[in-house]
Design an enzyme around this catalytic site. Structure first.
Site, PDB file in Angstrom:
ATOM      1  N   LYS A 175       0.841  -1.210   0.000  1.00 30.91           N
ATOM      2  CA  LYS A 175       0.000   0.000   0.000  1.00 30.91           C
ATOM      3  C   LYS A 175       0.870   1.251   0.000  1.00 30.91           C
ATOM      4  CE  LYS A 175      -0.311  -0.168   5.055  1.00 30.91           C
ATOM      5  NZ  LYS A 175      -1.161  -0.564   6.194  1.00 30.91           N
ATOM      6  N   ARG A 227     -10.579   0.020  15.187  1.00 31.64           N
ATOM      7  CA  ARG A 227     -10.478   0.840  13.975  1.00 31.64           C
ATOM      8  C   ARG A 227     -11.412   0.197  12.961  1.00 31.64           C
ATOM      9  NH1 ARG A 227      -4.568   1.644  11.361  1.00 31.64           N
ATOM     10  NH2 ARG A 227      -5.186  -0.273  10.337  1.00 31.64           N
ATOM     11  N   TYR A 248      15.206  29.978   7.372  1.00 27.77           N
ATOM     12  CA  TYR A 248      14.081  30.763   7.892  1.00 27.77           C
ATOM     13  C   TYR A 248      14.046  30.809   9.416  1.00 27.77           C
ATOM     14  CZ  TYR A 248      12.067  30.299   3.175  1.00 27.77           C
ATOM     15  OH  TYR A 248      11.835  30.329   1.827  1.00 27.77           O
ATOM     16  N   MET A 283      10.905  24.147   2.188  1.00 24.39           N
ATOM     17  CA  MET A 283      10.132  23.316   1.261  1.00 24.39           C
ATOM     18  C   MET A 283      11.034  22.482   0.349  1.00 24.39           C
ATOM     19  SD  MET A 283       7.208  24.372  -1.511  1.00 24.39           S
ATOM     20  CE  MET A 283       6.114  25.092  -0.305  1.00 24.39           C
TER      21      MET A 283
HETATM   22  C1  LIG Z   1      -0.426  -1.684   6.788  1.00 26.75           C
HETATM   23  C2  LIG Z   1      -1.069  -2.918   7.197  1.00 26.75           C
HETATM   24  C3  LIG Z   1      -0.308  -4.089   7.397  1.00 26.75           C
HETATM   25  C4  LIG Z   1       1.194  -4.107   7.393  1.00 26.75           C
HETATM   26  O1  LIG Z   1       1.665  -3.601   8.626  1.00 26.75           O
HETATM   27  P1  LIG Z   1       3.229  -3.581   8.952  1.00 26.75           P
HETATM   28  O2  LIG Z   1       3.317  -3.199  10.387  1.00 26.75           O
HETATM   29  O3  LIG Z   1       3.824  -2.548   8.051  1.00 26.75           O
HETATM   30  O4  LIG Z   1       3.727  -4.938   8.663  1.00 26.75           O
HETATM   31  C5  LIG Z   1      -0.992  -5.259   7.653  1.00 26.75           C
HETATM   32  N1  LIG Z   1      -2.332  -5.288   7.723  1.00 26.75           N
HETATM   33  C6  LIG Z   1      -3.093  -4.178   7.556  1.00 26.75           C
HETATM   34  C7  LIG Z   1      -4.558  -4.261   7.677  1.00 26.75           C
HETATM   35  C8  LIG Z   1      -2.485  -2.962   7.301  1.00 26.75           C
HETATM   36  O5  LIG Z   1      -3.230  -1.868   7.145  1.00 26.75           O
END
Ligand SMILES: *Cc1c(COP(=O)(O)O)cnc(C)c1O
Length: 400
Positions: free
Chosen positions: A44, A142, A276, A324
């Site tokens: 992802k 969640r 800055y 930036m």
């Molecule tokens: C991002 C994610 C993972 C991977 O988690 P890591 O700690 O990076 O291994 C696994 N399952 C779900 C649902 C996630 O959102």
């Protein structure tokens, strides 16, 4: 076959070198840790900033049987790039591209009845059975279905399965505190997961995969591996937390090296304000180096005055604010040539800082450091392992 390295055609302002050989080796190390469970490479958010398609291919080559993404768009992009095999995505909103995902043979996750209905309707419209995984909230609080709502979701899924609209391929959940080994929520979540899986199976579901382990659980909790582990950060050679250990403890190697070319080296007198707000003032006559990356490239502004950079064999510290597009390091009188490499982070074994060092400097986690690196920084893919293999192939083939 592995892909060739992509050499930069011109000197680059900045680059994130991605070592696909290290990624493959990490997948193999994680498969060994998973001892028998299948491995899902979580790619992802553009593979945590490393490049989703290239990393997904490399992970597959090293034996990852599943690919995982958060959004359906990310999963569809993998299919469009020609990646076959099992792909799963889990972050859906009403009206999402259910039909496209189902037609692309992607496993879709549902956490509630609304999502199950949308998946079933899309499957009916497409005339194909959807692969659906039911997500349980075993305590993360969640995404996922609450235990009290689980019977209704299981019943509805069974009905849709009997109607030929879908197959429930998986039952799964996610940990809240796996990166804090020994946290009491871990055992509680495992117990609840076993209960929710057992309930669904008693009702008649027979999922192909049951899974709950992310990277920290894969590394530290053998009893959490079930049929499949979902590893993200560990694939990229980064430890989930200090409590879990260092990457080297698990045979993992960081995949990304972020560096930039010094854009200016100049002498300045003492008492000179830098960047800055003048939060840094040169303590005496010195040399300053200009590093041409900033928060637009994902360098956290919170690491102003703190982030470490390797220049000319020594660690330097960001002097003053990260802007930036650029920041400054105090070179303490050294005069490296303009264009010299400034290495922000990498595996750490050539003396450079690591993403973990930057996370500490910015008060965040290394996940965020690599994932934030922006699109303005080209990813340069290197593949030492493929080069080694190519070399040995050449050696061997001379005698064929
Ligand atoms: C991002 C994610 C993972 C991977 O988690 P890591 O700690 O990076 O291994 C696994 N399952 C779900 C649902 C996630 O959102």
């Amino acid at each position: 076959m592995t892909e060739r390295a992509t050499p930069p055609t011109a000197p680059l302002r900045a680059r994130a070198e991605i070592d696909l050989g290290a990624l493959r080796a990490n997948v193999r190390a994680l498969r060994a840790h998973a001892s028998g469970a299948a491995l899902m490479a979580v790619v992802k958010s553009d593979a945590y900033g490393h490049g989703a398609v290239r990393c997904a291919r490399a992970a597959r080559e090293a034996g990852a049987t599943w690919l995982g993404t958060a959004t359906p768009e990310e999963a569809l992009a993998l299919r469009e790039a020609g990646l076959p095999g099992r792909v799963m995505c889990w972050l859906w909103t009403p009206g999402g591209p259910w039909r496209e995902a189902i037609e692309a043979d992607i496993d879709v996750s549902v956490s509630g009845l609304w999502a199950l209905r949308e998946a079933a309707a899309a499957a009916a419209a497409a005339g194909v059975r959807a692969r659906v995984q039911l997500k349980a909230d075993t305590g993360l609080g969640r995404n996922g279905c609450q235990p009290g709502d689980w019977p209704d979701l299981v019943t509805a899924a069974l009905r849709a399965q009997d109607d030929g609209l879908l197959t429930v391929t998986g039952l799964w959940s996610h940990f809240a505190c796996a990166d804090e080994p020994g946290h009491p929520s871990i055992a509680a979540q495992l117990t609840r997961f076993r209960e929710m899986v057992a309930y669904a199976e008693r009702q008649g579901l027979s999922p192909e995969v049951r899974h709950i382990a992310n990277s920290p659980a894969t590394l530290t909790l053998p009893e959490a591996r079930f049929d499949l582990v979902r590893t993200g950060i560990a694939l990229y050679g980064i430890a989930p937390s200090r409590e879990v250990g260092t990457p080297a403890d698990f045979g993992l190697r960081p995949v990304m090296t972020l560096s930039a070319s010094l854009a200016l080296v100049k002498h300045t007198p003492g008492g000179h304000g830098v960047s800055y707000g003048h939060h840094y003032v040169t303590p005496g006559a010195t040399t300053l180096g200009l590093v041409p990356v900033g928060y637009a490239d994902g360098i956290p502004r919170h690491a102003s005055g703190a982030g470490p950079v390797l220049v000319g064999g020594k660690w330097r510290t960001v002097a003053g604010r990260i802007a930036m597009d650029q920041f400054v390091v105090d070179l303490g009188g050294d005069e490296p040539p303009v264009g010299e490499d400034a290495v922000l982070f990498g595996p750490g074994d050539r003396g450079e800082p690591t993403a973990e060092d930057w996370a500490q400097a910015a008060g965040t986690i290394a996940y965020e450091i690599v994932t934030r690196i922006g699109t303005r920084v080209p990813r340069v893919y290197v593949d030492d392992e493929a080069d080694d293999q190519a070399d040995s192939e050449v050696d061997g083939e001379a005698f064929r």
